[in-house]
Design a protein around this motif. Structure first.
Motif, PDB file in Angstrom:
ATOM      1  N   ARG A 390      -5.343  -5.605  49.221  1.00 40.73           N
ATOM      2  CA  ARG A 390      -6.208  -6.394  48.332  1.00 40.73           C
ATOM      3  C   ARG A 390      -5.944  -7.880  48.520  1.00 40.73           C
ATOM      4  O   ARG A 390      -6.882  -8.689  48.527  1.00 40.73           O
ATOM      5  CB  ARG A 390      -5.974  -5.988  46.876  1.00 40.73           C
ATOM      6  N   LEU A 391      -4.662  -8.260  48.649  1.00 42.04           N
ATOM      7  CA  LEU A 391      -4.339  -9.667  48.868  1.00 42.04           C
ATOM      8  C   LEU A 391      -4.946 -10.156  50.187  1.00 42.04           C
ATOM      9  O   LEU A 391      -5.516 -11.255  50.252  1.00 42.04           O
ATOM     10  CB  LEU A 391      -2.831  -9.860  48.893  1.00 42.04           C
ATOM     11  N   MET A 392      -4.862  -9.347  51.225  1.00 40.12           N
ATOM     12  CA  MET A 392      -5.415  -9.744  52.524  1.00 40.12           C
ATOM     13  C   MET A 392      -6.926  -9.888  52.451  1.00 40.12           C
ATOM     14  O   MET A 392      -7.505 -10.794  53.066  1.00 40.12           O
ATOM     15  CB  MET A 392      -5.007  -8.723  53.593  1.00 40.12           C
ATOM     16  N   ASP A 393      -7.581  -9.031  51.650  1.00 44.12           N
ATOM     17  CA  ASP A 393      -9.027  -9.168  51.470  1.00 44.12           C
ATOM     18  C   ASP A 393      -9.370 -10.423  50.672  1.00 44.12           C
ATOM     19  O   ASP A 393     -10.336 -11.139  50.993  1.00 44.12           O
ATOM     20  CB  ASP A 393      -9.591  -7.931  50.772  1.00 44.12           C
ATOM     21  N   ASP A 394      -8.557 -10.731  49.635  1.00 44.94           N
ATOM     22  CA  ASP A 394      -8.826 -11.920  48.824  1.00 44.94           C
ATOM     23  C   ASP A 394      -8.687 -13.200  49.642  1.00 44.94           C
ATOM     24  O   ASP A 394      -9.435 -14.166  49.437  1.00 44.94           O
ATOM     25  CB  ASP A 394      -7.876 -11.970  47.621  1.00 44.94           C
ATOM     26  N   LEU A 395      -7.731 -13.200  50.594  1.00 44.20           N
ATOM     27  CA  LEU A 395      -7.527 -14.385  51.428  1.00 44.20           C
ATOM     28  C   LEU A 395      -8.453 -14.406  52.639  1.00 44.20           C
ATOM     29  O   LEU A 395      -8.437 -15.384  53.401  1.00 44.20           O
ATOM     30  CB  LEU A 395      -6.079 -14.423  51.921  1.00 44.20           C
ATOM     31  N   ASP A 396      -9.264 -13.371  52.781  1.00 42.80           N
ATOM     32  CA  ASP A 396     -10.193 -13.277  53.908  1.00 42.80           C
ATOM     33  C   ASP A 396      -9.456 -13.413  55.249  1.00 42.80           C
ATOM     34  O   ASP A 396      -9.877 -14.143  56.147  1.00 42.80           O
ATOM     35  CB  ASP A 396     -11.285 -14.341  53.802  1.00 42.80           C
ATOM     36  N   LEU A 397      -8.340 -12.676  55.374  1.00 37.52           N
ATOM     37  CA  LEU A 397      -7.560 -12.741  56.603  1.00 37.52           C
ATOM     38  C   LEU A 397      -8.200 -11.971  57.752  1.00 37.52           C
ATOM     39  O   LEU A 397      -7.850 -12.179  58.920  1.00 37.52           O
ATOM     40  CB  LEU A 397      -6.148 -12.204  56.354  1.00 37.52           C
ATOM     41  N   GLY A 398      -9.119 -11.082  57.451  1.00 38.59           N
ATOM     42  CA  GLY A 398      -9.816 -10.353  58.511  1.00 38.59           C
ATOM     43  C   GLY A 398      -9.069  -9.155  59.047  1.00 38.59           C
ATOM     44  O   GLY A 398      -9.506  -8.548  60.028  1.00 38.59           O
ATOM     45  N   TRP A 399      -7.923  -8.788  58.427  1.00 40.70           N
ATOM     46  CA  TRP A 399      -7.145  -7.642  58.863  1.00 40.70           C
ATOM     47  C   TRP A 399      -6.646  -6.903  57.635  1.00 40.70           C
ATOM     48  O   TRP A 399      -6.612  -7.443  56.530  1.00 40.70           O
ATOM     49  CB  TRP A 399      -5.936  -8.068  59.717  1.00 40.70           C
ATOM     50  N   ARG A 400      -6.257  -5.640  57.832  1.00 36.78           N
ATOM     51  CA  ARG A 400      -5.651  -4.847  56.784  1.00 36.78           C
ATOM     52  C   ARG A 400      -4.745  -3.798  57.421  1.00 36.78           C
ATOM     53  O   ARG A 400      -4.849  -3.503  58.612  1.00 36.78           O
ATOM     54  CB  ARG A 400      -6.703  -4.200  55.881  1.00 36.78           C
ATOM     55  N   TYR A 401      -3.851  -3.269  56.625  1.00 33.80           N
ATOM     56  CA  TYR A 401      -2.937  -2.227  57.109  1.00 33.80           C
ATOM     57  C   TYR A 401      -3.568  -0.866  56.903  1.00 33.80           C
ATOM     58  O   TYR A 401      -4.192  -0.598  55.872  1.00 33.80           O
ATOM     59  CB  TYR A 401      -1.596  -2.298  56.381  1.00 33.80           C
ATOM     60  N   ASP A 402      -3.406  -0.015  57.900  1.00 38.40           N
ATOM     61  CA  ASP A 402      -3.928   1.349  57.828  1.00 38.40           C
ATOM     62  C   ASP A 402      -2.807   2.301  58.235  1.00 38.40           C
ATOM     63  O   ASP A 402      -1.792   1.908  58.807  1.00 38.40           O
ATOM     64  CB  ASP A 402      -5.130   1.496  58.763  1.00 38.40           C
ATOM     65  N   LEU A 403      -3.029   3.572  57.934  1.00 41.77           N
ATOM     66  CA  LEU A 403      -2.059   4.607  58.262  1.00 41.77           C
ATOM     67  C   LEU A 403      -2.518   5.367  59.493  1.00 41.77           C
ATOM     68  O   LEU A 403      -3.716   5.540  59.731  1.00 41.77           O
ATOM     69  CB  LEU A 403      -1.878   5.567  57.080  1.00 41.77           C
ATOM     70  N   THR A 404      -1.567   5.817  60.266  1.00 45.32           N
ATOM     71  CA  THR A 404      -1.881   6.583  61.467  1.00 45.32           C
ATOM     72  C   THR A 404      -0.943   7.774  61.553  1.00 45.32           C
ATOM     73  O   THR A 404       0.181   7.742  61.043  1.00 45.32           O
ATOM     74  CB  THR A 404      -1.749   5.712  62.730  1.00 45.32           C
TER      75      THR A 404
END
Length: 648
Positions: A390-404
């Motif tokens: 959510r923080l990364m989306d609020d800052l518009d960083l263009g990336w997020r963590y996902d699980l693999t």
């Protein structure tokens, strides 16, 4: 010698027919001699031996006559007496890497190679096409050239401060001549054939009809060479403003060295120290302290046969402790690294208002807008992952963590960031793009997945780490590189420095974010807004990155160490490079004989027909030389002589 109609040579097998008839028709009957005719029989046998010898000579002459006629019909070409050849696609691989600048006997290695290349070009004709493939400049396109243009371009080739793959250049040359679709094709490889240039060369399979690879091997022994192989400042941690530091170097020697040599340290254009060191040993020079700011310089030895590796450059930033917030939020290993850096005076841990903030799980209450630099790590607890996303989306960083679900750990690809060499990562996390800012991938895993990403947004820079710094997710916390990596994040990256302390000569130069100009090693200023980028490949020296008129980053560029080892490659490695259809040549005469292997020449059929005519005349003379009455000598023996009765 070659033949225009080689299938007609099969007709030469007809000469075996009279030979076979001669053996098949030999008399096998038993002869009984009467006493009355034994004297005449001995006379007839002596005469018959003479006839048989003449008949064998006639048989030989007629067989030779048939063979010559067959050869003439096959239309032979006298290639040994001619230097002409069919239209040929010729790719000349010129090794102009750094080692080609070594001087032996007052002549550079590259100049000797170019002399051999001129011989190849001089023997080319107007219908031939020539490609010049430069090992030290693989990015330079190879275009088809006429012999005249190839000679001009050959003169312009000079030694570079770069490395290169000789095997890749040879494969590229083979691809060029294969695609040319001319009657013949060849590849000429001209190199000093260093041992390190052919390490791990793979053999090529013989496919039949493959263009031959002609490899030149100089018989002149390489000169001895001494180089500054490595340099490390302060054990990987740049010094603080009020402390001296050690500049640890190693010297590498190829060839005989039986004495110590002087090693000098220059920093900010001043001589700072000098020691004597043995080639092959590790030494150190202490220098400092320096004022806050960027410090650049070099460690040098006396010039020798190869001058391009007698100096090794460095660049580091001296800065006061970095005010850092984030103790207690990124796990015990990260906390321990921060305490080590605090005890050494490199960081100052504060509760808030730091220049750099480190955050992981539980970041929903963080207001990062006031931070100059933000380092984000995923939480070890997967249930906390939505909060950091959510923080990364609020800052518009263009990336997020996902699980693999990918199991196991993967090594990081070759990264020049301190501490990351040899590190493996895993644990089920990955960084995926989500739109917005693109960012710059600074390190990735061996399968190409990004692991360390720099993103710039208005008012802040963020560094996204692909896994928690915990042994369950990466081997980094258990390695000596943990502290240098954390120090790099807090002091070099957070301060806007170049991503690496050092890059290899020949790599593309990448400017940090916010840089407006670059000062190259020669002191020339490159305006990025006007010229569009730092441009070109890095050459040895120090590059300074400017924001306005202030130096905000610096990076040292050094030649590849493998180019300094001038020891020759083994015979097996050179033969492997030449391949099954190729040849290794060490003399100019052999080079002239082996190059342009497929040749044409004048037809020799008329010469063979003239010999056949002379042979036919000789056969007629031998056939007409039979003595009178000798056609059937056995008749006198069987019928008896005068005054003698017939056989009873």
């Amino acid at each position: 010698m070659t033949f225009l109609s080689p299938l007609l040579l099969l007709a030469a097998s007809a000469v075996a027919v009279p030979v076979l008839l001669h053996f098949l028709q030999r008399s096998r009957g038993r002869t009984v001699s009467f006493p009355a005719v034994r004297y005449l029989q001995r006379t007839a046998q002596a005469h018959a031996r003479s006839i048989r010898s003449r008949q064998k000579l006639l048989l030989f002459l007629r067989i030779l006559l048939l063979t010559l006629i067959t050869l003439a019909a096959a239309r032979p070409l006298l290639t040994a007496l001619s230097s002409t050849h069919p239209p040929t696609a010729l790719a000349i691989v010129v090794d102009n890497t750094m080692s080609s600048g070594a001087v032996q006997g007052g002549v550079r290695a590259l100049d000797r190679l170019k002399d051999v290349a001129r011989e190849s070009v001089a023997r080319a004709g107007a219908e031939d096409r020539i490609w010049l493939v430069r090992v030290g400049e693989p990015w330079v396109p190879a275009r088809p050239l006429s012999p005249e243009r190839a000679l001009r371009d050959l003169e312009e080739i000079e030694p570079t401060p770069f490395g290169g793959s000789l095997e890749d250049a040879a494969e590229r040359a083979l691809d060029l001549v294969r695609a040319a679709e001319l009657e013949a094709a060849e590849v000429h490889v001209l190199s000093d054939l260093r041992r390190t240039a052919l390490e791990g060369v793979e053999p090529r399979e013989s496919t039949g009809g493959e263009p031959p690879v002609l490899v030149w091997r100089d018989t002149l022994a390489p000169p001895p060479n001494l180089s500054v192989a490595s340099l490390e400042v302060g054990g990987g941690l740049p010094p603080l403003p009020d402390e001296r530091t050690d500049y640890v170097f190693s010297l590498s020697a190829s060839g005989p060295w039986d004495h110590s040599v002087p090693v000098r340290l220059f920093a900010e254009d001043r001589l700072r120290g000098r020691v004597e060191a043995e080639p092959g040993a590790i030494g150190a020079i202490a220098a400092g302290p320096f004022q806050a700011g960027w410090v650049t310089g070099s460690v040098e030895v006396d010039p020798d046969a190869l001058r391009a590796d007698d100096r090794r450059y460095f660049a580091f930033r001296v800065r006061p402790p970095v005010r850092t917030t984030g103790l207690g939020v990124a796990g015990p290993f990260m906390d321990e690294a921060l305490r080590v850096l605090e005890e050494s005076g490199r960081v100052l841990l504060v509760g808030s208002g730091g220049e750099v903030a480190i955050r992981t799980g539980g970041v929903s209450s963080l207001n990062p807008g006031g931070q100059a630099a933000l380092i984000l790590l995923p939480p070890g607890d997967r249930t906390l992952l939505p909060g950091i996303n959510r923080l990364m989306d609020d800052l518009d960083l263009g990336w997020r963590y996902d699980l693999t679900d990918a199991g196991g750990q993967l090594p990081l690809s070759d990264s020049r960031i301190p501490g990351l060499s040899g590190v493996e990562v895993g644990g089920g996390y990955r960084l995926v793009p989500s739109g917005g800012s693109v960012g710059r991938v600074m390190a990735s895993t061996s399968d190409g997945a990004p692991w360390l990403i720099e993103v710039s947004v208005p008012g802040m820079r963020a560094l996204l780490v692909g896994a928690p710094l915990d042994p369950s997710f990466t081997t980094l916390p258990l390695r000596a590189g943990m502290v240098p990596f954390v120090d790099w994040m807090l002091t070099r990256w957070a301060g806007g420095s170049a991503p690496a302390d050092e890059i290899a000569a020949g790599e593309l130069l990448i400017a940090p974010a916010g840089v407006t100009a670059v000062l190259d090693p020669g002191g020339s200023r490159i305006d990025l807004q006007r010229d569009g980028g730092p441009g070109g490949r890095a050459v040895p020296g120090v590059y300074r990155f400017l924001a306005g008129d202030s130096v905000v980053a610096a990076v040292a560029s050094n030649p590849p160490p493998g180019e300094s080892d001038l020891r020759p490659a083994t015979d097996d490695a050179v033969s492997t490079l030449a391949g099954p259809e190729g040849m290794v040549v060490s003399s100019r005469e052999g080079w002239t004989e082996a190059s342009f292997r497929i040749r044409t020449g004048p037809e020799a059929g008329w010469v063979i027909l003239l010999l056949a005519a002379l042979l036919l005349g000789l056969e007629s003379v031998v056939a007409a030389s039979a003595p009178s009455g000798s056609a059937d000598p056995s008749r006198r023996t069987a019928g008896g002589g005068p005054g003698q009765g017939g056989a009873a």
